[in-house]
Design a protein around this motif. Structure first.
Motif, PDB file in Angstrom:
ATOM      1  N   VAL A  99      -9.064 -29.003 -52.702  1.00  0.00           N
ATOM      2  CA  VAL A  99      -8.116 -28.081 -52.505  1.00  0.00           C
ATOM      3  C   VAL A  99      -7.886 -27.509 -50.945  1.00  0.00           C
ATOM      4  CG1 VAL A  99      -6.532 -26.145 -53.317  1.00  0.00           C
ATOM      5  CG2 VAL A  99      -7.962 -27.331 -55.066  1.00  0.00           C
ATOM      6  N   LEU A 100      -7.111 -27.878 -50.306  1.00  0.00           N
ATOM      7  CA  LEU A 100      -6.659 -27.562 -48.883  1.00  0.00           C
ATOM      8  C   LEU A 100      -5.374 -26.887 -48.807  1.00  0.00           C
ATOM      9  CD1 LEU A 100      -7.839 -31.050 -47.135  1.00  0.00           C
ATOM     10  CD2 LEU A 100      -9.334 -29.090 -47.963  1.00  0.00           C
ATOM     11  N   ASP A 101      -5.463 -25.948 -47.899  1.00  0.00           N
ATOM     12  CA  ASP A 101      -4.275 -25.259 -47.760  1.00  0.00           C
ATOM     13  C   ASP A 101      -3.353 -26.153 -46.526  1.00  0.00           C
ATOM     14  OD1 ASP A 101      -5.319 -24.546 -45.054  1.00  0.00           O
ATOM     15  OD2 ASP A 101      -5.533 -22.384 -45.445  1.00  0.00           O
ATOM     16  N   GLY A 102      -2.424 -25.703 -46.018  1.00  0.00           N
ATOM     17  CA  GLY A 102      -1.618 -26.362 -45.111  1.00  0.00           C
ATOM     18  C   GLY A 102      -2.150 -26.667 -43.476  1.00  0.00           C
ATOM     19  N   ARG A 118      -7.567 -26.009 -44.145  1.00  0.00           N
ATOM     20  CA  ARG A 118      -8.696 -25.283 -44.552  1.00  0.00           C
ATOM     21  C   ARG A 118      -9.010 -25.329 -46.060  1.00  0.00           C
ATOM     22  NH1 ARG A 118      -9.002 -19.512 -46.056  1.00  0.00           N
ATOM     23  NH2 ARG A 118      -6.805 -19.950 -46.176  1.00  0.00           N
ATOM     24  N   ILE A 119     -10.377 -25.579 -46.342  1.00  0.00           N
ATOM     25  CA  ILE A 119     -10.862 -25.757 -47.631  1.00  0.00           C
ATOM     26  C   ILE A 119     -10.671 -24.461 -48.542  1.00  0.00           C
ATOM     27  CG2 ILE A 119     -12.903 -26.576 -49.097  1.00  0.00           C
ATOM     28  CD1 ILE A 119     -14.028 -28.069 -46.504  1.00  0.00           C
ATOM     29  N   LEU A 120     -10.021 -24.650 -49.440  1.00  0.00           N
ATOM     30  CA  LEU A 120      -9.966 -23.292 -50.563  1.00  0.00           C
ATOM     31  C   LEU A 120     -10.941 -23.496 -51.752  1.00  0.00           C
ATOM     32  CD1 LEU A 120      -5.962 -23.205 -50.443  1.00  0.00           C
ATOM     33  CD2 LEU A 120      -7.686 -21.854 -49.115  1.00  0.00           C
ATOM     34  N   GLY A 121     -11.354 -24.672 -51.967  1.00  0.00           N
ATOM     35  CA  GLY A 121     -12.164 -24.775 -53.389  1.00  0.00           C
ATOM     36  C   GLY A 121     -12.036 -26.327 -53.871  1.00  0.00           C
ATOM     37  N   VAL A 122     -12.596 -26.438 -55.093  1.00  0.00           N
ATOM     38  CA  VAL A 122     -12.466 -27.731 -55.810  1.00  0.00           C
ATOM     39  C   VAL A 122     -12.160 -27.474 -57.206  1.00  0.00           C
ATOM     40  CG1 VAL A 122     -14.168 -29.735 -56.744  1.00  0.00           C
ATOM     41  CG2 VAL A 122     -14.228 -28.547 -54.204  1.00  0.00           C
ATOM     42  N   VAL A 123     -11.270 -28.097 -57.616  1.00  0.00           N
ATOM     43  CA  VAL A 123     -11.026 -28.202 -59.049  1.00  0.00           C
ATOM     44  C   VAL A 123     -11.554 -29.412 -59.883  1.00  0.00           C
ATOM     45  CG1 VAL A 123      -8.972 -26.474 -59.357  1.00  0.00           C
ATOM     46  CG2 VAL A 123      -8.675 -29.151 -58.905  1.00  0.00           C
ATOM     47  N   PRO A 143      -2.892 -25.883 -53.082  1.00  0.00           N
ATOM     48  CA  PRO A 143      -2.856 -25.048 -54.035  1.00  0.00           C
ATOM     49  C   PRO A 143      -1.549 -24.835 -54.894  1.00  0.00           C
ATOM     50  CG  PRO A 143      -2.827 -23.858 -51.878  1.00  0.00           C
ATOM     51  CD  PRO A 143      -3.013 -25.277 -51.698  1.00  0.00           C
ATOM     52  N   ASP A 144      -0.434 -25.107 -54.533  1.00  0.00           N
ATOM     53  CA  ASP A 144       0.749 -25.188 -55.010  1.00  0.00           C
ATOM     54  C   ASP A 144       0.874 -26.066 -56.428  1.00  0.00           C
ATOM     55  OD1 ASP A 144       0.861 -26.644 -52.868  1.00  0.00           O
ATOM     56  OD2 ASP A 144       3.173 -26.731 -52.911  1.00  0.00           O
TER      57      ASP A 144
END
Length: 153
Positions: A106-109, A112-117, A85-86
């Motif tokens: 988009v995955l965090d460290g 974990r799935i945060l979303g899709v762009v 996400p950064d």
């Protein structure tokens, strides 16, 4: 420039996913219901792949497979490039353009799935940032610029 986290924060709606054992037909129904061009293929909270309209066109139709009988796992893209996400919008635009991707999970460290762009999300933000700069330059040229510049993001 905005980060991908900022784009995700501004998006509404649920994360659209399917199971690897779901039939391709079900994935197409889910995509139509949510008006999206791709869905993440997950097992629990683990990302296994992505299934897109492009996968359907190139791996189903051309090979005469049945969408009601073929499981997603047989035709999904399983080597998925993801971003954190950064990452900036510019970085993702370059990556998507270079690799011909339309969707980036988009995955965090912790993976974990945060979303899709989507490419649409990235283009919309790029146009918005450019319009902001054009407006500010117009104000500056006309002499109505404020003393403290306001930058996007």
């Amino acid at each position: 420039m905005k980060t991908i986290r900022q784009i995700l924060d501004s998006k509404s709606g649920p994360l659209v996913t399917v199971s690897p054992d779901d039939a391709v037909f079900k994935a197409l129904q889910v995509m139509a219901e949510h008006n999206v061009g791709a869905v993440l293929v997950v097992d629990g909270d683990q990302l296994l792949g992505i299934f897109s309209e492009r996968d359907y066109a190139r791996k189903m139709i051309l090979f005469g497979k049945s969408s009601k009988e073929t499981p997603i796992r047989e035709i999904m893209t399983d080597k998925v490039l993801c971003v954190t996400p950064d990452r900036t919008v510019d970085e993702c635009m370059a990556l998507m353009t270079d690799r011909h991707f339309r969707h980036l999970p988009v995955l965090d460290g912790d993976r974990r799935i945060l979303g899709v762009v989507s490419i649409g999300d990235v283009v919309k933000e790029t146009i918005s940032a450019q319009q902001f700069l054009i407006d500010e330059l117009g104000k500056y040229i006309s002499g109505s610029a404020i003393s403290e510049p306001i930058l996007p993001g």
